[in-house]
Design a protein around this motif. Structure first.
Motif, PDB file in Angstrom:
ATOM      1  N   GLU A 163      31.638  37.767  26.439  1.00  0.00           N
ATOM      2  CA  GLU A 163      32.285  37.360  25.187  1.00  0.00           C
ATOM      3  C   GLU A 163      31.848  35.939  24.832  1.00  0.00           C
ATOM      4  N   LYS A 164      31.550  35.684  23.568  1.00  0.00           N
ATOM      5  CA  LYS A 164      31.207  34.310  23.171  1.00  0.00           C
ATOM      6  C   LYS A 164      32.498  33.489  23.133  1.00  0.00           C
ATOM      7  N   GLY A 165      32.519  32.415  23.870  1.00  0.00           N
ATOM      8  CA  GLY A 165      33.734  31.586  23.862  1.00  0.00           C
ATOM      9  C   GLY A 165      33.978  30.960  25.220  1.00  0.00           C
ATOM     10  N   LEU A 166      35.231  30.639  25.464  1.00  0.00           N
ATOM     11  CA  LEU A 166      35.602  29.905  26.674  1.00  0.00           C
ATOM     12  C   LEU A 166      36.479  30.773  27.575  1.00  0.00           C
ATOM     13  N   VAL A 167      36.491  30.432  28.846  1.00  0.00           N
ATOM     14  CA  VAL A 167      37.356  31.159  29.793  1.00  0.00           C
ATOM     15  C   VAL A 167      38.817  31.086  29.351  1.00  0.00           C
ATOM     16  N   THR A 168      39.172  29.961  28.728  1.00  0.00           N
ATOM     17  CA  THR A 168      40.568  29.803  28.305  1.00  0.00           C
ATOM     18  C   THR A 168      40.930  30.762  27.165  1.00  0.00           C
ATOM     19  N   ASP A 169      39.923  31.220  26.399  1.00  0.00           N
ATOM     20  CA  ASP A 169      40.218  32.223  25.343  1.00  0.00           C
ATOM     21  C   ASP A 169      40.749  33.503  25.996  1.00  0.00           C
ATOM     22  N   VAL A 170      40.109  33.903  27.090  1.00  0.00           N
ATOM     23  CA  VAL A 170      40.528  35.134  27.784  1.00  0.00           C
ATOM     24  C   VAL A 170      41.900  34.927  28.418  1.00  0.00           C
ATOM     25  N   LEU A 171      42.067  33.786  29.081  1.00  0.00           N
ATOM     26  CA  LEU A 171      43.364  33.513  29.733  1.00  0.00           C
ATOM     27  C   LEU A 171      44.484  33.503  28.690  1.00  0.00           C
ATOM     28  N   ARG A 172      44.230  32.842  27.553  1.00  0.00           N
ATOM     29  CA  ARG A 172      45.262  32.777  26.511  1.00  0.00           C
ATOM     30  C   ARG A 172      45.645  34.195  26.068  1.00  0.00           C
ATOM     31  N   ARG A 173      44.624  35.024  25.870  1.00  0.00           N
ATOM     32  CA  ARG A 173      44.875  36.405  25.435  1.00  0.00           C
ATOM     33  C   ARG A 173      45.749  37.150  26.445  1.00  0.00           C
ATOM     34  N   LEU A 174      45.383  37.004  27.727  1.00  0.00           N
ATOM     35  CA  LEU A 174      46.156  37.698  28.773  1.00  0.00           C
ATOM     36  C   LEU A 174      47.607  37.234  28.748  1.00  0.00           C
ATOM     37  N   LEU A 175      47.802  35.926  28.632  1.00  0.00           N
ATOM     38  CA  LEU A 175      49.163  35.389  28.673  1.00  0.00           C
ATOM     39  C   LEU A 175      49.949  35.811  27.431  1.00  0.00           C
ATOM     40  N   VAL A 187      38.519  26.616  38.795  1.00  0.00           N
ATOM     41  CA  VAL A 187      37.486  25.777  39.406  1.00  0.00           C
ATOM     42  C   VAL A 187      36.336  25.633  38.424  1.00  0.00           C
ATOM     43  N   GLY A 188      36.041  24.412  38.060  1.00  0.00           N
ATOM     44  CA  GLY A 188      34.935  24.192  37.124  1.00  0.00           C
ATOM     45  C   GLY A 188      34.988  22.792  36.559  1.00  0.00           C
ATOM     46  N   PRO A 189      34.375  22.603  35.382  1.00  0.00           N
ATOM     47  CA  PRO A 189      34.379  21.268  34.772  1.00  0.00           C
ATOM     48  C   PRO A 189      35.808  20.769  34.542  1.00  0.00           C
ATOM     49  N   ILE A 190      35.990  19.460  34.609  1.00  0.00           N
ATOM     50  CA  ILE A 190      37.338  18.884  34.508  1.00  0.00           C
ATOM     51  C   ILE A 190      38.055  19.293  33.214  1.00  0.00           C
ATOM     52  N   PRO A 191      37.393  19.247  32.039  1.00  0.00           N
ATOM     53  CA  PRO A 191      38.118  19.652  30.808  1.00  0.00           C
ATOM     54  C   PRO A 191      38.600  21.101  30.868  1.00  0.00           C
ATOM     55  N   MET A 192      37.831  21.962  31.525  1.00  0.00           N
ATOM     56  CA  MET A 192      38.239  23.366  31.652  1.00  0.00           C
ATOM     57  C   MET A 192      39.500  23.482  32.524  1.00  0.00           C
ATOM     58  N   MET A 193      39.513  22.786  33.661  1.00  0.00           N
ATOM     59  CA  MET A 193      40.677  22.883  34.556  1.00  0.00           C
ATOM     60  C   MET A 193      41.914  22.290  33.875  1.00  0.00           C
ATOM     61  N   ALA A 194      41.700  21.198  33.120  1.00  0.00           N
ATOM     62  CA  ALA A 194      42.829  20.580  32.400  1.00  0.00           C
ATOM     63  C   ALA A 194      43.364  21.552  31.342  1.00  0.00           C
ATOM     64  N   ALA A 195      42.463  22.247  30.657  1.00  0.00           N
ATOM     65  CA  ALA A 195      42.893  23.172  29.596  1.00  0.00           C
ATOM     66  C   ALA A 195      43.643  24.369  30.194  1.00  0.00           C
ATOM     67  N   VAL A 196      43.189  24.840  31.344  1.00  0.00           N
ATOM     68  CA  VAL A 196      43.885  25.946  32.019  1.00  0.00           C
ATOM     69  C   VAL A 196      45.303  25.504  32.387  1.00  0.00           C
ATOM     70  N   ALA A 197      45.421  24.295  32.916  1.00  0.00           N
ATOM     71  CA  ALA A 197      46.740  23.788  33.327  1.00  0.00           C
ATOM     72  C   ALA A 197      47.682  23.730  32.127  1.00  0.00           C
ATOM     73  N   GLU A 198      47.155  23.290  30.971  1.00  0.00           N
ATOM     74  CA  GLU A 198      48.028  23.194  29.786  1.00  0.00           C
ATOM     75  C   GLU A 198      48.451  24.575  29.290  1.00  0.00           C
ATOM     76  N   THR A 207      49.709  27.163  39.326  1.00  0.00           N
ATOM     77  CA  THR A 207      48.306  26.990  38.931  1.00  0.00           C
ATOM     78  C   THR A 207      47.660  25.943  39.826  1.00  0.00           C
ATOM     79  N   VAL A 208      46.531  26.323  40.395  1.00  0.00           N
ATOM     80  CA  VAL A 208      45.858  25.460  41.364  1.00  0.00           C
ATOM     81  C   VAL A 208      44.471  25.120  40.825  1.00  0.00           C
ATOM     82  N   ALA A 209      44.076  23.848  40.988  1.00  0.00           N
ATOM     83  CA  ALA A 209      42.719  23.439  40.600  1.00  0.00           C
ATOM     84  C   ALA A 209      42.014  22.904  41.839  1.00  0.00           C
ATOM     85  N   SER A 210      40.721  23.252  41.972  1.00  0.00           N
ATOM     86  CA  SER A 210      39.932  22.679  43.054  1.00  0.00           C
ATOM     87  C   SER A 210      39.185  21.496  42.457  1.00  0.00           C
TER      88      SER A 210
END
Ligand code: FAD
Ligand code: FES
Ligand code: MG
Length: 300
Positions: A163-175, A187-198, A207-210
């Motif tokens: 899918e074109k987009g970000l991992v957070t698009d999928v997570l948002r949809r699931l939630l 686990v990934g770039p800092i902005p991605m982990m921060a966005a997942v946490a939010e 929610t755990v970040a490495s």
């Protein structure tokens, strides 16, 4: 010296190494890492144990070439050696029966998330994997993750795969669809982990970040890997690298990670010049020797 028994590219500047390190292979657990030194004048860099085979006495590392040391390492081939591999270091991932676990790997973060995702499945969880990458060529370990996951989604920045987009698009949809999610690992770039946490914060999902601060000794001595978690200062090498993502100060982590950027960029530019000069003249083994000689004394 630690012998490389297998070396192959998984994607552009992403290389898998199987290295003989029997003591580490016997003791490692998902979520742990090693500190590698390529040659005697080289710096120490942390790399996650993506896998291990205790019977064969080997560990697997997956390296994304982002700077001087990782690019030097990525020039190594099967039969070559690295000087030091120290580990296993860090606290293992907290594996438990959570229920439904969503594991998110961005870029080379997929390699870091892989052993934990597999262990979560072995512990009886329903495992949903979301992989994100720049393009199709940068997607790694998709097949390996598919083998045990119950669901797997791929997103790419350019839409060349999945899918074109970000991992957070999928997570948002699931939630937002009301799916039960009991645990998230990012686990990934800092902005991605921060966005997942939010995203997960309002749902109260564990929610755990490495996290990936700059590390030097990896044993709690230098303080280089200090991370702010809630009101506390933690050393990622001994207290982590996994922390409660809702408590990590990602902004501070990002700032601290850019502290040496000028040095790192100069070191990479010098490395690329030296590598180009050495590569023009010599066959592989001599090139590595010439490169290592030329780089001695430059540890960034
Ligand atoms: P540089 O140009 O020197 O640095 C590029 C960027 O990498 C820097 O801006 C900084 O953000 C980071 N960095 C630089 N030096 C270090 C250091 N000593 N420690 C940590 N980060 C540093 N990468 C992988 O490709 N595969 C892995 O499995 C992996 N696992 C990691 C596990 C942990 C616990 C941590 C903390 C990091 C991990 N990394 C992994 C990141 C990897 O350590 C850095 O990309 C590498 O150190 C960069 O070195 P360089 O000289 O090539 O790049
Ligand atoms: Fe030195 Fe963690 S790397 S204290
Ligand atoms: Mg470096």
């Amino acid at each position: 010296m630690f012998r490389i028994v297998e070396a192959r590219f998984l994607g552009p500047e992403i290389k898998l190494f199987r290295i003989e390190a029997p003591a580490i292979a016997r003791r490692q657990k998902p979520g742990q890492f090693v500190i590698v030194r390529v040659h005697e004048a080289g710096e120490r860099i942390p790399l996650t144990l993506a896998d291990a085979d205790p019977a064969a006495g080997t560990i697997t590392l997956i390296v994304q070439g982002v700077g001087k040391t990782t690019r030097l390492l990525n020039r190594k081939e099967s039969g070559d050696h690295v000087l030091d591999v120290v580990g296993p270091l860090g606290k293992p991932s907290e594996i438990a029966l959570y229920g439904t676990a969503v594991v998110i790997g961005g870029g080379v973060g997929t390699a870091i998330a892989y052993p934990t995702a597999r262990a979560l499945k072995q512990a009886g969880n329903r495992v949903c994997v979301i992989l994100g990458a720049r393009s199709r060529a940068h997607v790694i370990l998709e097949q390996e993750m598919r083998e045990f996951s119950d669901e797997l989604y791929v997103t790419t920045d350019d839409g060349s795969y999945g899918e074109k987009g970000l991992v957070t698009d999928v997570l948002r949809r699931l939630l937002e669809s009301g799916r039960q999610v009991d645990y998230v690992l990012a686990v990934g770039p800092i902005p991605m982990m921060a966005a997942v946490a939010e995203l997960t914060r309002p749902y109260g999902i564990k929610t755990v970040a490495s996290v990936n601060p700059i590390m030097v000794d990896g044993t709690g001595m230098c303080g280089g890997c200090r991370v702010q978690v809630g009101r506390e200062s933690k050393f990622a090498c001994v207290d982590g690298p996994e922390f409660d993502a809702h408590l990590v100060n990602f902004r501070l982590l990002a700032t601290r990670n850019t502290m040496y950027r000028d040095f790192e960029q100069r070191a990479l530019a010098e490395f690329e010049r030296t590598a180009a000069a050495a590569g023009a003249e010599e066959p592989h083994e001599c090139r590595m020797l010439a490169l290592e000689q030329a780089l001695k004394g430059g540890g960034e």
